[in-house]
Design an enzyme around this catalytic site. Sequence first.
Site, PDB file in Angstrom:
ATOM      1  N   GLU A 130       0.796  -1.239   0.000  1.00  0.00           N
ATOM      2  CA  GLU A 130       0.000   0.000   0.000  1.00  0.00           C
ATOM      3  C   GLU A 130       0.824   1.283   0.000  1.00  0.00           C
ATOM      4  O   GLU A 130       0.649   2.174   0.822  1.00  0.00           O
ATOM      5  CB  GLU A 130      -0.972  -0.028   1.195  1.00  0.00           C
ATOM      6  CG  GLU A 130      -1.866  -1.258   1.192  1.00  0.00           C
ATOM      7  CD  GLU A 130      -2.737  -1.384   2.434  1.00  0.00           C
ATOM      8  OE1 GLU A 130      -2.800  -0.437   3.231  1.00  0.00           O
ATOM      9  OE2 GLU A 130      -3.362  -2.459   2.604  1.00  0.00           O
ATOM     10  N   GLU A 236      -6.072 -10.808  -0.903  1.00  0.00           N
ATOM     11  CA  GLU A 236      -6.809 -10.606   0.346  1.00  0.00           C
ATOM     12  C   GLU A 236      -8.320 -10.637   0.096  1.00  0.00           C
ATOM     13  O   GLU A 236      -9.080  -9.817   0.577  1.00  0.00           O
ATOM     14  CB  GLU A 236      -6.411  -9.280   1.004  1.00  0.00           C
ATOM     15  CG  GLU A 236      -4.919  -9.134   1.238  1.00  0.00           C
ATOM     16  CD  GLU A 236      -4.539  -7.878   1.997  1.00  0.00           C
ATOM     17  OE1 GLU A 236      -5.439  -7.206   2.530  1.00  0.00           O
ATOM     18  OE2 GLU A 236      -3.341  -7.551   2.064  1.00  0.00           O
TER      19      GLU A 236
END
Length: 321
Positions: A130, A236
Site C-alpha cells: 500500500e 486478500e
Amino acid sequence: CDTRASLYGQYPFPVGVALRTNKLYPGSPYQELAAGQFNSVTPEYEFKPDALHPAPAAYEWAAADALADFCRQHNQRLHGHTLIWHQALPRWITEFAGSQAEWDALLKDHIQTVCRHFRGQVSSWDVVNEAFEADGTLRSTIWLRHLGSGYLEKAFRYAHEADPDALLFYNDYDLESNPVKRRAVLSWLQAMRQRGVPVHGLGLQLHISIRHPENSQLTEAVQAARQTGLRLHFSEVDVAINPLNQAVEPTPELLQRQADKLRFLVGLYQQLPRAQQHGITFWGVADPDSWIRSYFHRADYPLLFDDNYQPKPAYCTLVRP
Ligand code: G3I
C-alpha cells in the site's frame, strides 16, 4: 455441499487463507478448515513489524514461527506479509529520529533479518504494501518522508539480497476499481523491472463487495495486470454483502450474489497463464474472523464459511468444478 472436498484440490494454483496464530486451537473448526481447505497461508498479523520487531534489537519470532510450523505440518505454501507498510509499525519505529543513513540501516536491518529468519520457509513476500495513494502519487509514509522514493527499490533489493529464492511482491488495494491508481502502480512496476529491480509479482488485495466493482471493472483490471507479465496474487479476497452498513441479514439472495461475484472473480483468474497464477488468498477463514467486522464495526458476511464455520454458497460454487 459439504467440506469433504478440499477447496484447493479444485484448482491448479494455490488457494490460500489469512490466518492468525492465536486462533489455531487443535480440533477447532478454524484449524480444521485452515488445514483442510487451503494449501497456502498468509499471516494476517504475525509477520508485520509491530508483531515481529517490538524493540530495536529485539525480534519476537514465537508466534510467527508457530504459523510457519503449522504450514510445514500441512504442506502449505507460506506467503510472507508484509515487510514494509505504513501501518502495523512498533512505536520505536514511528518515533525513530535518525538521519537518512540511520533510517536506511533500519529498513535494511528489518528486511534482511526477517527474510533471513524465514529463508526456506517463506516462498514469497509482500515486500511493500500500500505505497500508493488513490490519485496515483506515492503515499507520504514514514518511509517516504525519511528515505525518499528510493525506499521502494531499496526494499526489494534488500529482500532479494537476503533471500534470492523468494518471489517478491508489491501488494495494494482498489487496483480493481481505481484505474488512476492502477495505472500508476503498473507503470511504476514496469519502471522497476526495467531497472533490474527484483520485483516478481503484484498482489491485488480485492477487498470487494457484491455491489462494487462491476464485473466489467474486474475484467479490465485483471487484463491490465496480466499485461505486466508479473505473477498475480489475488491476495486478500473477501466479498462484503453489507458494504453500506444497512443492518442486512445474510439472506439466500445476498449470499447467492456473493457466490456469483466470487465465481466471476475466480473465473477471471483461471483464464490467466499458469505462469502468472501465484494463487488466490481469502482474507480469513470464516465470517466471524473477518477484519471487516472489527474494523468497520458492522455486521458483514464476507468469507466462505458462516458463523458456525459451515460452508456458504460462495464456498459451494467454488468447489463445484
Ligand atoms: O493480538 C494483538 C495483541 O497481542 C496486541 O497486544 C494488540 C496491540 O495492538 O494487537 C493485537 O493484534 C491485533 C491484530 O490485528 C491481531 O488480531 C492488532 O491490534 C490489529 O491492529 C490487527 O489488525 C490487522 C490489521 O491488518 C493491522 O495489522 C487485521 O487483523 C488484518 O486483517 C489487517 O489486514 C490488512 C492487511 O495487512 C493489508 N491490507 C488491508 C487488510 C485489512 O486492513
